[in-house]
Design a protein around this motif. Structure first.
Motif, PDB file in Angstrom:
ATOM      1  N   ALA A   1       7.562   1.681 -12.040  1.00 16.22           N
ATOM      2  CA  ALA A   1       6.258   1.220 -11.763  1.00 16.22           C
ATOM      3  C   ALA A   1       5.602   1.981 -10.655  1.00 16.22           C
ATOM      4  CB  ALA A   1       6.079  -0.371 -11.521  1.00 16.22           C
ATOM      5  N   SER A   2       4.194   2.458 -10.585  1.00 11.48           N
ATOM      6  CA  SER A   2       3.725   3.042  -9.726  1.00 11.48           C
ATOM      7  C   SER A   2       3.248   2.378  -8.497  1.00 11.48           C
ATOM      8  CB  SER A   2       2.265   3.803 -10.115  1.00 11.48           C
ATOM      9  OG  SER A   2       1.424   2.873 -10.569  1.00 11.48           O
ATOM     10  N   PRO A   3       3.488   2.587  -7.313  1.00 15.15           N
ATOM     11  CA  PRO A   3       3.058   1.803  -6.151  1.00 15.15           C
ATOM     12  C   PRO A   3       1.587   1.252  -6.162  1.00 15.15           C
ATOM     13  CG  PRO A   3       4.046   4.073  -5.402  1.00 15.15           C
ATOM     14  CD  PRO A   3       3.739   4.108  -6.938  1.00 15.15           C
ATOM     15  N   VAL A   4       1.465   0.098  -5.636  1.00 16.65           N
ATOM     16  CA  VAL A   4       0.217  -0.524  -5.570  1.00 16.65           C
ATOM     17  C   VAL A   4      -0.593   0.043  -4.346  1.00 16.65           C
ATOM     18  CG1 VAL A   4      -0.816  -2.588  -4.902  1.00 16.65           C
ATOM     19  CG2 VAL A   4       1.163  -2.571  -6.539  1.00 16.65           C
ATOM     20  N   SER A   5      -1.655   0.142  -4.650  1.00 16.56           N
ATOM     21  CA  SER A   5      -2.831   0.919  -3.808  1.00 16.56           C
ATOM     22  C   SER A   5      -3.202  -0.180  -2.895  1.00 16.56           C
ATOM     23  CB  SER A   5      -3.845   1.557  -4.516  1.00 16.56           C
ATOM     24  OG  SER A   5      -3.615   2.649  -5.227  1.00 16.56           O
ATOM     25  N   VAL A   6      -3.309  -0.070  -1.396  1.00 17.26           N
ATOM     26  CA  VAL A   6      -3.970  -0.911  -0.414  1.00 17.26           C
ATOM     27  C   VAL A   6      -4.607  -0.176   0.519  1.00 17.26           C
ATOM     28  CG1 VAL A   6      -1.856  -2.515  -0.772  1.00 17.26           C
ATOM     29  CG2 VAL A   6      -1.606  -0.641   0.696  1.00 17.26           C
TER      30      VAL A   6
ATOM     31  N   GLY B   1       8.601  -4.955   2.507  1.00 14.06           N
ATOM     32  CA  GLY B   1       9.698  -3.906   1.633  1.00 14.06           C
ATOM     33  C   GLY B   1       9.294  -3.182   0.750  1.00 14.06           C
ATOM     34  N   ALA B   2       8.112  -3.645   0.211  1.00 16.62           N
ATOM     35  CA  ALA B   2       7.522  -3.096  -1.070  1.00 16.62           C
ATOM     36  C   ALA B   2       6.565  -1.787  -0.730  1.00 16.62           C
ATOM     37  CB  ALA B   2       6.334  -3.967  -1.716  1.00 16.62           C
ATOM     38  N   THR B   3       6.775  -0.604  -1.653  1.00 18.96           N
ATOM     39  CA  THR B   3       6.365   0.600  -1.367  1.00 18.96           C
ATOM     40  C   THR B   3       5.170   0.636  -2.079  1.00 18.96           C
ATOM     41  OG1 THR B   3       8.476   1.660  -1.895  1.00 18.96           O
ATOM     42  CG2 THR B   3       6.581   3.072  -1.983  1.00 18.96           C
ATOM     43  N   VAL B   4       4.235   1.083  -1.309  1.00 17.99           N
ATOM     44  CA  VAL B   4       2.643   1.217  -1.550  1.00 17.99           C
ATOM     45  C   VAL B   4       1.879   2.407  -1.119  1.00 17.99           C
ATOM     46  CG1 VAL B   4       2.431  -1.212  -0.704  1.00 17.99           C
ATOM     47  CG2 VAL B   4       1.921   0.522   0.775  1.00 17.99           C
TER      48      VAL B   4
END
Length: 409
Positions: free
Chosen positions: A52-57, A384-387
């Protein structure tokens, strides 16, 4: 007889043949199933699922800013002057000459009372004064003649004393008549109630035709709201520290403070204020001292009784890091923010905050300049999530976010 088939031996032969064929077919099926399972397992191991692609923040790059020390107080507005207009004699309200909630000027006619009886009293007082003046003049002439006759020995001392007494009584009645006329004239003036100063007039408590008297209470209230007072409470420890600096030093500090108001709708009052008054005693029930600031209010935006936030800033500046209030979250362990590190991973960081500066909070510990804090999309990520960080800019007063290069709204 020789060609007959043995049913037993024939049956045995068919039975053994069917069993062998069954075993053979079963073995082939088993091999086919094992081969198919191996093939499928091998295929499943060789095919990788797409990540899954990283979430944009949205993130804000933190920088060091020059911040003046400040405090905020919950305050309440009050009129700088207030008076109640009321009747000074008993009479019926004849006419009203103002609109409720309007601005009035000093000397403006507000209420006219019925003056028929007052005018009659004035006429009577004038007549009594005329009679008293004539009596006094007559007594004065008689006394003058008596004194002339007494000098020639034709009037006894007792008769002269009687003339003097009559003159004194007439003089007293004249003064009494003059006072009665003055009271009647004052009462006539009281039938017209006028504004004592420029201000705003409130609700009318009596209508035309109502009989009012001094004990009836206020007909209406007039308040001065330009300038307007802002009343707040100062903690006793801070008040004592301020007093310890000395009167002259405290006055110097007060002159160099910057005062502003934040209204209930979140907007800032357009005009600044100044400290005006500090009480000389501490409220024993609250442990605070009554303080007061004064603000210009030419546009009449502020009205008495309004709850506002009083913002007081010092003169000297300090280098501090500001973090948006929207980025700060609260748990039982304390306040924290979510940061994005160099590996574009989310990091949770507990912080200590101080005073508020518009939409920002001063960071006392936990964050350093150069770090990136998440300001939008916090609910979609965890530590820890990649964004995918998207840089933003912020209006420090309103908290509005914009893209880099765009004007601040």
């Amino acid at each position: 007889m020789h060609n007959a088939v043995n049913p037993v031996s024939g049956g045995d032969h068919l039975e053994h043949g069917s069993l062998g064929q069954f075993l053979c077919n079963g073995f082939v099926s088993l091999l086919y199933s094992a081969f198919l399972l191996f093939f499928l397992t091998g295929c499943s191991e060789s095919i990788d699922e797409p990540e899954a692609s990283p979430v944009s923040v949205s993130v804000l790059h933190l920088e060091t800013s020059s911040v003046r020390p400040s405090r905020e107080f919950i305050a309440r507005t009050a009129p700088s002057s207030k008076t109640s207009i009321s009747a000074r004699l008993q009479a019926e309200i004849k006419s009203i000459h103002f609109e409720e909630g309007s601005r009035v000027e000093q000397g403006q006619l507000l209420v006219r009372l019925e003056d028929t009886n007052v005018i009659a009293d004035l006429r009577q007082a004038e007549a009594e004064l005329t009679a008293a003046r004539a009596e006094q003049q007559s007594a004065s002439r008689n006394l003058q003649r008596g004194e002339e006759v007494a000098t020639r020995g034709f009037l006894s001392a007792a008769d002269l004393d009687k003339l003097k007494d009559r003159y004194s009584a007439a003089q007293g009645r004249l003064q009494s008549a003059e006072a009665a006329l003055q009271r009647a004239a004052n009462n006539l003036a009281y039938t017209e109630i006028r504004a004592p100063f420029d201000g705003w007039i409130g609700k009318l408590n009596f209508d035309v035709g109502s009989v009012v008297a001094p004990a009836s209470g206020a007909i209406a209230d007039i308040m001065v709201i330009d300038p307007i007072y802002v009343e707040f409470q100062l903690d006793e420890a801070e008040f004592v520290a301020l007093r310890r600096t000395g009167q002259e030093a405290a006055e110097t500090v007060a002159r160099h403070l910057t005062l502003s108001l934040i209204l209930p709708d979140g907007n800032r009052h357009s005009q600044g204020g100044a400290l005006d008054f500090a009480d000389i005693s501490i409220d024993a029930s609250t442990g605070t001292v009554a303080m007061r600031a004064v603000f210009p209010n030419s546009a009449a935006v502020l009205v008495p009784g309004l709850f506002v936030t009083l913002h007081i800033e010092g003169q000297t500046s300090e280098a501090s890091i500001l973090v948006p209030q929207m980025a700060v979250q609260q748990t039982i362990e304390g306040q924290f923010v979510l940061l994005v590190n160099e590996e574009q991973k989310v990091v949770q960081r507990f912080i200590q905050t101080g005073q508020r500066q518009g939409a920002m909070l001063v960071v006392e510990s936990g964050i350093e300049a150069g770090e990136s804090v998440i300001v939008e999309g916090m609910q979609k990520v965890r530590s820890g999530a990649t964004v995918n960080p998207v840089p933003k800019r912020i209006d420090p007063d309103t908290g509005a976010l914009v893209n880099p290069g765009e004007p601040t709204p």
